[in-house]
Design a protein around this motif. Structure first.
Motif, short mmCIF file in Angstrom:
data_model
loop_
_atom_site.label_atom_id
_atom_site.label_comp_id
_atom_site.label_asym_id
_atom_site.label_seq_id
_atom_site.Cartn_x
_atom_site.Cartn_y
_atom_site.Cartn_z
N GLN A 23 0.85 -1.19 0.00
CA GLN A 23 0.00 0.00 0.00
C GLN A 23 0.88 1.24 0.00
O GLN A 23 1.64 1.46 0.96
N LYS A 55 -2.99 5.50 -1.75
CA LYS A 55 -3.50 4.49 -2.68
C LYS A 55 -4.09 3.31 -1.92
O LYS A 55 -3.81 3.11 -0.74
N GLU A 56 -4.89 2.53 -2.63
CA GLU A 56 -5.47 1.34 -2.02
C GLU A 56 -4.42 0.23 -1.96
O GLU A 56 -3.45 0.23 -2.72
N GLU A 95 -2.68 -3.11 -2.70
CA GLU A 95 -2.55 -3.78 -3.99
C GLU A 95 -1.94 -5.17 -3.81
O GLU A 95 -0.95 -5.34 -3.07
#
Length: 121
Positions: free
Chosen positions: A38, A42-43, A45
């Motif tokens: 992460q 951002k989310e 991943e």
């Protein structure tokens, strides 16, 4: 199961790092494992996963050919070898235990505390 990731740090672009994730509990060798990351803002991943035996692996396209996931069931540890690192790989990396033995159709249950990887340009 409890998971603890380690091995992160600061590295220059094109450098390498190896992350480790130590697991407690008896179920480690029965399930697939995975790595996620992460980045700020951002989310989380998916990065890579590995089957219970180590024979099956899966990677996100952006790390194929640069990262290698492996495991040592005798040591209850999963690894992520990261080569040719890029600044865009900068993130907190987490390991997770899967809910299946194989990587196909895999979901994730237990999550560990992450380790910071910072790649400078």
């Amino acid at each position: 199961v409890q998971l603890q990731a380690s091995g992160g740090g600061l590295v220059q672009a094109r450098g390498s790092l190896r992350l480790s994730c130590a697991a407690s509990g008896r179920t480690f060798s029965s399930y697939a494992m995975g790595w996620f990351r992460q980045a700020p803002g951002k989310e989380r991943e998916f990065v890579a996963s590995i089957s219970w035996s180590g024979s099956g692996t899966n990677y996100v396209d952006s790390v194929k050919g640069r990262f290698t996931i492996s495991r040592d069931n005798a040591k209850n540890t999963v690894y992520l070898q990261m080569n040719s690192l890029k600044p865009e790989d900068t993130a907190v990396y987490y390991c997770a235990q899967g809910n299946l033995p194989e990587v196909t159709g895999l979901g994730f249950t237990s999550w560990g505390r992450g380790t910071q990887v910072t790649v400078s340009s």
